[in-house]
Every structure is written in C-alpha cells, then in structure tokens.
Design an enzyme around this catalytic site. Structure first.
Site, short mmCIF file in Angstrom:
data_model
loop_
_atom_site.label_atom_id
_atom_site.label_comp_id
_atom_site.label_asym_id
_atom_site.label_seq_id
_atom_site.Cartn_x
_atom_site.Cartn_y
_atom_site.Cartn_z
N ASP A 2 27.26 56.37 42.27
CA ASP A 2 27.57 57.78 42.00
C ASP A 2 26.42 58.54 41.35
OD1 ASP A 2 30.19 57.68 42.97
OD2 ASP A 2 30.89 56.76 41.11
N HIS A 9 28.45 49.10 36.01
CA HIS A 9 29.35 48.66 37.07
C HIS A 9 29.97 47.33 36.68
CE1 HIS A 9 30.85 47.57 41.03
NE2 HIS A 9 30.76 48.87 41.28
N1 ACO Z 1 27.37 54.65 29.24
C1 ACO Z 1 27.33 54.13 28.00
N2 ACO Z 1 27.83 52.92 27.69
C2 ACO Z 1 28.44 52.21 28.68
C3 ACO Z 1 28.52 52.70 30.00
C4 ACO Z 1 27.95 53.97 30.27
N3 ACO Z 1 28.00 54.49 31.49
N4 ACO Z 1 29.16 51.80 30.76
C5 ACO Z 1 29.47 50.77 29.96
N5 ACO Z 1 29.03 51.01 28.71
C6 ACO Z 1 29.08 50.11 27.55
C7 ACO Z 1 30.51 50.07 26.95
O1 ACO Z 1 30.66 51.04 25.94
C8 ACO Z 1 30.57 48.66 26.45
O2 ACO Z 1 29.81 48.59 25.24
P1 ACO Z 1 30.26 47.58 24.06
O3 ACO Z 1 30.14 46.20 24.64
O4 ACO Z 1 29.30 47.87 22.96
O5 ACO Z 1 31.68 47.95 23.71
C9 ACO Z 1 29.78 47.85 27.49
O6 ACO Z 1 28.84 48.78 28.05
C10 ACO Z 1 30.67 47.27 28.60
O7 ACO Z 1 31.43 48.33 29.15
P2 ACO Z 1 32.87 48.11 29.80
O8 ACO Z 1 33.57 49.43 29.89
O9 ACO Z 1 33.56 46.99 29.11
O10 ACO Z 1 32.44 47.59 31.25
P3 ACO Z 1 33.34 47.56 32.53
O11 ACO Z 1 32.74 46.57 33.46
O12 ACO Z 1 34.77 47.40 32.16
O13 ACO Z 1 33.21 49.06 33.12
C11 ACO Z 1 32.47 50.97 34.30
C12 ACO Z 1 32.48 49.42 34.22
C13 ACO Z 1 33.93 51.49 34.23
C14 ACO Z 1 31.90 51.39 35.65
C15 ACO Z 1 31.62 51.53 33.14
O14 ACO Z 1 30.30 51.04 33.22
C16 ACO Z 1 31.64 53.07 33.07
O15 ACO Z 1 32.56 53.66 32.50
N6 ACO Z 1 30.61 53.74 33.71
C17 ACO Z 1 30.58 55.19 33.72
C18 ACO Z 1 31.52 55.71 34.80
C19 ACO Z 1 30.99 55.45 36.20
O16 ACO Z 1 29.83 55.73 36.51
N7 ACO Z 1 31.90 54.96 37.06
C20 ACO Z 1 31.58 54.71 38.46
C21 ACO Z 1 31.50 53.23 38.77
S1 ACO Z 1 31.10 52.96 40.46
C22 ACO Z 1 32.56 53.27 41.27
O17 ACO Z 1 33.62 53.02 40.79
C23 ACO Z 1 32.49 53.84 42.59
#
Ligand code: ACO
Length: 426
Positions: free
Chosen positions: A362, A305
């Site tokens: 979620d 998140h």
């Molecule tokens: N699985 C694996 N790796 C992940 C995940 C995940 N679910 N989420 C983040 N990471 C990793 C990224 O690859 C990144 O790694 P790196 O630093 O080695 O490149 C690091 O963690 C940071 O990720 P970002 O995408 O930069 O984090 P951000 O805060 O921008 O994204 C998000 C948050 C979009 C929710 C992300 O965690 C994600 O895509 N989660 C999966 C989708 C999800 O569950 N979305 C629902 C969110 S709740 C809502 O909106 C209601």
C-alpha cells in the site's frame, strides 16, 4: 510421517507433522481437544494454519510471492489481470482459446440491473465506496437467486463470472454517485481495465479515450493485489463461506474486511498521511518520530506486514512502476518525493529495523492512483477489484476440499456461575 510429542498431565500425545510442497511444516492438532481436553491459544492466528491451499505461496523472510507456482515478478511482466484471474481460479494459465472464452464472458456480463440505480440513489452522497460496494455485492444475491448454491458447480461458475464482470461497474457507480455524475453504461469493446476507466472517468457529454499508460498501470496494480493467501479478508471470505452461504454474501464480507485501515484501507491512509505532511509542512523525520512514539497511536501507514519480514516484493514492483507511470504521464509528484524520503528515514531507523518494518503493497500504490486521477476514497475499491479473483479462488478451493464450518474456540475468563439478583437488589 514425522510426529511431534506433547507431554501433558503425565501423558505423551503424538501429533502428526504435515509438510507443504515448499517445505513449510505444521503440527496437526485436529485431535488435540478430543485426546487431552486442551485447545491452543493463538490470538491473531499468527501461528495457526487454517487450511491446506495450493493457490498462493509466500515466503515472508525471503520476500517471495507466487501464484500457483509462478513468481509475481514474472506474472506482472508477462500477463494481464484476466489471465492471472483465470490462473488463480482454475489453477493453470489459460490457453488462447480458454482466455478468449473467459474474457468474452466477463466482458459481456458487465451491466448491472437497472434497479441498482435506485439502490445507489438511496445512499448518502458521502457514503464510502467500500460500504456501497459491499452492500451492492450483497444485493447481487437478491437479483440472482439462480446462482446461489455453493454445491452446484454450474451455479458457482455463473456467480464467478457475474462477480468479476460486475464489480468494476458497481465500484465506478459508487464513485459516480458520490460526485453526482450520471452512471455510464459499460463498453464491452474495451478491455477489462479500459472499461473500468471509462466507467469511472467518462461522462455522456464527451468522447473518452483510454490512456494506454494508465490502463497498463491499473492492470499491473490489479495483478499485484490479486491474492495473498490467508490474509484478513480472504480468511473472512472462507469463514463466512464455510457456513455454506452463497458466494455473493461471502465476497461482500471480504470487501468489508479489506476496508479496514490495518488491511486494504491502508492505501487511502497512506496518501492522506503523505498529503498531510505536504500540506502541514511537517518534516518527514517528525512524522516518523510520531509513528514510533508510545504516546501517539498513529502508525506509519503502508509500513509493516504480518508475513513479510524482509521486504514486500509487491512494494518493489509498485515503486518502480510509480517512477515509470509518473515519468510517462509527465507528472512531477511531491507525494512521491515525500514517500521516498519517509522510506529512507524509516529503513535507517532502529525502531523500524528491529521490528522488521518495510514498505508494504500500500505504500506506493496511492501515488500511482493519485497521478492518474483516482480519488482517495476509491483506492481501496480498486484493491477490492484486484483481490476479487483471489477471494473467489480461496472460496472455491475451500468448497472443493472437505471442510468444517469455521468456528474457533476460546478460553473463558468471565464470571463463574452466579444467580440473577432481583432488579431491586442490583
Ligand atoms: N508504524 C509504526 N509501528 C508499527 C507499524 C507501523 N506501520 N507496524 C507495526 N508496528 C510496531 C507495533 O507497534 C509493534 O511494536 P511493539 O512490538 O513495540 O509493540 C510491532 O511493530 C509489531 O506490530 P504488530 O501490530 O504486532 O504486527 P502485526 O504483524 O500484527 O501487524 C500490520 C501487521 C497490521 C500490517 C501492521 O504492521 C500495521 O498496522 N501497519 C500499518 C497499516 C498497514 O500498512 N496495513 C497494510 C498491510 S498490507 C495489507 O493488508 C494489504
């Protein structure tokens, strides 16, 4: 007022520091460009405050979520979704009289114009319900030209009631259309959620009884989804609304933003992920490894998140509700077992620990939706019904405050000025 100093090009610029009621601080850069010619760069807006707001407070480090000052745990325990909607939109919990009036008005505006049937009929059977919801909410503006002025408080109030009352009807018709069943008329004697369940699951040939366990579970999920400050869809609603377009158009844009798999669409993706693990016999470990791999673009859906870096309080409540609901319905869920296994594996894995990735709202909600018979492609539409009062509150707050049209800047990195060559010379 405290200030921050910016030293640039031999000049010192004083920037005011503003502080919120929970101690969050922000450097106010509104005059930065006019004083220095500089803008700030913050892709994804992770460090950018777009507004001051008194609706929802989140402390991502401590896992705190409060609507109008009330902890989410207490609201989930003591209130219904319509009470929480009133709270978000009006700022205070309703008195009994206020709640009666509000509930009565919402429950008596649930029907949609008969011509919506023609609109639904024009959509392909496999249209995603989120696309259908967004189109139909946008179409509300064509049916209700009498409530489109964002500067007229009476028209705004009418639009709010219309949206809250009609979105469950619209969402359920999107589903009924996809399975070829007749649209049910709303039953205004039922509760908000009871009516939605009937619209979704009843058919004209049989009696339908609302299961109180299911009714309570959905009401809880709606409360937990009701607002989350300046997330992707709420920011979309604000930025679209900042052009002074009507509320229906702004909310329709928010529905589209929510649909994405990195936002609300993740709830559908989580259950697809858990089902794939169950069906294809992949081990939980293999799946977690895939989500970590640089060569694989798949993420562990329902994990991570932007704001919560310790735990998502909504996920805790939903996980507990998951056990309660499944237990009371007598459902033995393989998907829940897999979810628990994946959570344990991820929470003890360095990759997820180092990046502060925890289950989000979620991760477990889909298990509940599945247990009560909600089809996967309707999960995000359920989320939209829950998030609607938050979008409305954010939209209205923006209009009540002095605000400018939302219009970020950029740093241009393309070609510098050049001459257009003749077609024969290209
Ligand atoms: N699985 C694996 N790796 C992940 C995940 C995940 N679910 N989420 C983040 N990471 C990793 C990224 O690859 C990144 O790694 P790196 O630093 O080695 O490149 C690091 O963690 C940071 O990720 P970002 O995408 O930069 O984090 P951000 O805060 O921008 O994204 C998000 C948050 C979009 C929710 C992300 O965690 C994600 O895509 N989660 C999966 C989708 C999800 O569950 N979305 C629902 C969110 S709740 C809502 O909106 C209601």
């Amino acid at each position: 007022m405290p200030t921050a100093e910016l030293h640039i090009d031999g000049k010192v610029i004083e920037l005011p520091v503003i502080e919120g009621s929970e101690g969050e601080r922000a450097i106010d850069i509104q005059n930065l460009r006019s004083e220095t010619g500089l803008i700030t760069m913050d892709p994804g807006y992770a460090n950018t405050g777009s507004c001051e707001s008194s609706i929802t407070f989140i402390n991502g480090e401590e896992g705190i979520l409060q609507y109008r000052g009330y902890p989410i745990e207490e609201l989930a325990e003591n209130c219904t979704f319509l009470e929480v909607s009133y709270l978000l939109i009006h700022g205070e919990l309703p008195t009994e009289v206020e709640l009666d009036g509000f509930t009565n008005s919402i429950l008596h505006h649930t029907m949609i114009h008969e011509d919506f049937r023609l609109l639904f009929r024009a959509l392909p059977k496999d249209a995603h319900p989120m696309a259908a919801c967004s189109a139909m909410v946008s179409a509300l503006a064509t049916f209700y030209p009498d409530s489109l002025d964002p500067r007229d408080p009476r028209e705004v109030e009418v639009s709010i009631h219309r949206l809250l009352a009609k979105l469950p009807t619209i969402a359920s018709y999107a589903y009924k259309h996809s399975v070829g069943q007749p649209f049910m008329y709303p039953d205004n004697n039922l509760s908000y959620v009871g009516n939605f369940l009937r619209l979704m699951f009843a058919n004209p040939c049989e009696e339908f009884e609302v299961d109180p366990v299911v009714e309570k579970a959905i009401d809880l999920l709606l409360i937990l989804h009701a607002d989350h400050e300046q997330n992707c869809s709420a920011s979309t609603v604000r930025i679209v609304g900042s052009s002074h377009v009507n509320m229906f158009a702004s909310i329709s844009a928010g529905i589209n933003a929510l649909w994405g798999p990195r936002h609300g669409g993740a709830n559908q993706e989580v259950i697809e992920m858990l089902s794939a693990i169950a069906d294809e016999g992949i081990s939980g470990k293999e799946f977690v490894d895939r989500a970590k791999s640089r060569d694989d673009t798949s993420r562990l859906m329902g994990f991570g998140h932007r704001v919560y870096k310790n735990f998502d309080p909504r996920a805790r409540i939903i996980k507990k509700a998951c056990y309660d609901v499944l237990d009371r319905l007598g459902v033995n869920s393989r998907l829940l077992e897999i979810a628990v296994e994946i959570e344990q594996l991820a929470l003890s894995d360095d990759y997820f620990v180092e990046r502060n990735l925890y289950p989000n709202v979620d991760f477990y909600s889909g298990v509940i939706y599945t247990a009560i018979g909600t089809p996967e492609n309707m999960f995000t539409a359920n989320f939209a019904i829950g998030r609607l009062p938050g979008w409305i509150a954010q939209w209205r707050e923006m209009h009540e405050h002095k605000h400018k049209i939302g219009r970020p800047r950029q740093v241009y990195t393309g070609e510098t000025r050049r001459k257009v060559p003749q077609l024969s010379d290209r």
